[in-house]
Design a protein around this motif. Sequence first.
Motif, PDB file in Angstrom:
ATOM      1  N   ASP A  56       2.022 -31.146  25.645  1.00 50.59           N
ATOM      2  CA  ASP A  56       0.873 -31.199  26.555  1.00 50.59           C
ATOM      3  C   ASP A  56      -0.338 -31.905  25.930  1.00 50.59           C
ATOM      4  N   THR A  57      -0.071 -32.944  25.129  1.00 50.75           N
ATOM      5  CA  THR A  57      -1.154 -33.714  24.507  1.00 50.75           C
ATOM      6  C   THR A  57      -1.839 -34.583  25.554  1.00 50.75           C
ATOM      7  N   HIS A  58      -3.163 -34.439  25.648  1.00 48.81           N
ATOM      8  CA  HIS A  58      -3.948 -35.214  26.615  1.00 48.81           C
ATOM      9  C   HIS A  58      -5.066 -36.022  25.960  1.00 48.81           C
ATOM     10  N   THR A  59      -5.333 -35.768  24.681  1.00 45.33           N
ATOM     11  CA  THR A  59      -6.388 -36.480  23.973  1.00 45.33           C
ATOM     12  C   THR A  59      -5.832 -37.018  22.667  1.00 45.33           C
ATOM     13  N   VAL A  60      -6.054 -38.300  22.400  1.00 44.27           N
ATOM     14  CA  VAL A  60      -5.644 -38.901  21.134  1.00 44.27           C
ATOM     15  C   VAL A  60      -6.794 -39.734  20.588  1.00 44.27           C
ATOM     16  N   VAL A  61      -6.975 -39.670  19.269  1.00 43.07           N
ATOM     17  CA  VAL A  61      -8.015 -40.439  18.587  1.00 43.07           C
ATOM     18  C   VAL A  61      -7.357 -41.118  17.391  1.00 43.07           C
ATOM     19  N   ASN A  62      -7.416 -42.434  17.354  1.00 47.26           N
ATOM     20  CA  ASN A  62      -6.780 -43.202  16.289  1.00 47.26           C
ATOM     21  C   ASN A  62      -7.804 -43.577  15.219  1.00 47.26           C
ATOM     22  N   HIS A  63      -7.860 -42.783  14.158  1.00 45.27           N
ATOM     23  CA  HIS A  63      -8.738 -43.063  13.021  1.00 45.27           C
ATOM     24  C   HIS A  63      -7.963 -43.693  11.868  1.00 45.27           C
ATOM     25  N   THR A  64      -6.808 -44.322  12.170  1.00 46.35           N
ATOM     26  CA  THR A  64      -6.048 -45.013  11.134  1.00 46.35           C
ATOM     27  C   THR A  64      -6.480 -46.478  11.091  1.00 46.35           C
ATOM     28  N   ASP A  65      -5.970 -47.190  10.109  1.00 47.82           N
ATOM     29  CA  ASP A  65      -6.271 -48.622  10.014  1.00 47.82           C
ATOM     30  C   ASP A  65      -5.187 -49.470  10.688  1.00 47.82           C
ATOM     31  N   ARG A  66      -4.328 -48.840  11.474  1.00 49.29           N
ATOM     32  CA  ARG A  66      -3.257 -49.522  12.203  1.00 49.29           C
ATOM     33  C   ARG A  66      -3.379 -49.240  13.697  1.00 49.29           C
ATOM     34  N   ARG A  67      -2.709 -50.052  14.491  1.00 45.81           N
ATOM     35  CA  ARG A  67      -2.655 -49.732  15.914  1.00 45.81           C
ATOM     36  C   ARG A  67      -1.661 -48.589  16.099  1.00 45.81           C
ATOM     37  N   ALA A  68      -1.917 -47.751  17.066  1.00 44.27           N
ATOM     38  CA  ALA A  68      -1.018 -46.650  17.407  1.00 44.27           C
ATOM     39  C   ALA A  68      -0.508 -46.900  18.820  1.00 44.27           C
ATOM     40  N   THR A  69       0.793 -46.829  18.991  1.00 44.13           N
ATOM     41  CA  THR A  69       1.389 -46.983  20.312  1.00 44.13           C
ATOM     42  C   THR A  69       1.876 -45.610  20.750  1.00 44.13           C
ATOM     43  N   VAL A  70       1.305 -45.120  21.852  1.00 44.85           N
ATOM     44  CA  VAL A  70       1.643 -43.781  22.341  1.00 44.85           C
ATOM     45  C   VAL A  70       2.570 -43.895  23.547  1.00 44.85           C
ATOM     46  N   PHE A  71       3.421 -42.879  23.706  1.00 43.60           N
ATOM     47  CA  PHE A  71       4.451 -42.874  24.742  1.00 43.60           C
ATOM     48  C   PHE A  71       4.417 -41.566  25.527  1.00 43.60           C
ATOM     49  N   PRO A  72       4.765 -41.610  26.808  1.00 44.72           N
ATOM     50  CA  PRO A  72       4.731 -40.408  27.643  1.00 44.72           C
ATOM     51  C   PRO A  72       5.931 -39.482  27.435  1.00 44.72           C
ATOM     52  N   GLU A  73       6.907 -39.913  26.651  1.00 45.37           N
ATOM     53  CA  GLU A  73       8.107 -39.113  26.431  1.00 45.37           C
ATOM     54  C   GLU A  73       8.414 -39.019  24.939  1.00 45.37           C
ATOM     55  N   HIS A  74       9.136 -37.958  24.539  1.00 43.88           N
ATOM     56  CA  HIS A  74       9.585 -37.837  23.159  1.00 43.88           C
ATOM     57  C   HIS A  74      10.542 -38.979  22.847  1.00 43.88           C
ATOM     58  N   GLY A  75      10.618 -39.362  21.577  1.00 44.64           N
ATOM     59  CA  GLY A  75      11.515 -40.442  21.171  1.00 44.64           C
ATOM     60  C   GLY A  75      10.918 -41.818  21.342  1.00 44.64           C
ATOM     61  N   CYS A  76       9.625 -41.892  21.598  1.00 45.23           N
ATOM     62  CA  CYS A  76       8.927 -43.170  21.769  1.00 45.23           C
ATOM     63  C   CYS A  76       9.554 -44.012  22.869  1.00 45.23           C
ATOM     64  N   VAL A  77       9.751 -43.392  24.025  1.00 42.71           N
ATOM     65  CA  VAL A  77      10.257 -44.100  25.188  1.00 42.71           C
ATOM     66  C   VAL A  77       9.295 -43.914  26.351  1.00 42.71           C
ATOM     67  N   GLY A  78       9.408 -44.797  27.309  1.00 39.94           N
ATOM     68  CA  GLY A  78       8.535 -44.778  28.472  1.00 39.94           C
ATOM     69  C   GLY A  78       7.488 -45.877  28.367  1.00 39.94           C
TER      70      GLY A  78
END
Length: 102
Positions: A56-78
């Motif tokens: 139920d994650t609804h908020t993400v903050v990317n404080h890394t030095d890389r791009r982050a690609t987020v996905f709506p499903e487990h396993g990095c799909v969608g």
Amino acid sequence: MLRVALAAGAALTLSLGLPAIAQAASTGSFIYANVNGEESTLRSPKDGVCYPLDSDTHTVVNHTDRRATVFPEHGCVGTAVTLPSGSAVNGASFVVQSVRFG
């Protein structure tokens, strides 16, 4: 004989080169929170690894030095959303279940 030597050299190069790429890690942290505001953090996540997040994650903050690609499903799909370094997304209709960096 030359083909065998070239194939062996290419295989050696790939076997030595790929682990260095796969082991690269970002610097910083990736913070994510559920609808209740409970936060979790990934610190210095490795590039190319798919990290599962709370369902139920609804908020993400990317404080890394890389791009982050987020996905709506487990396993990095969608359908993916890419977050540049230093960006954030928040919203009740925004649901994330996995993330990959790099």
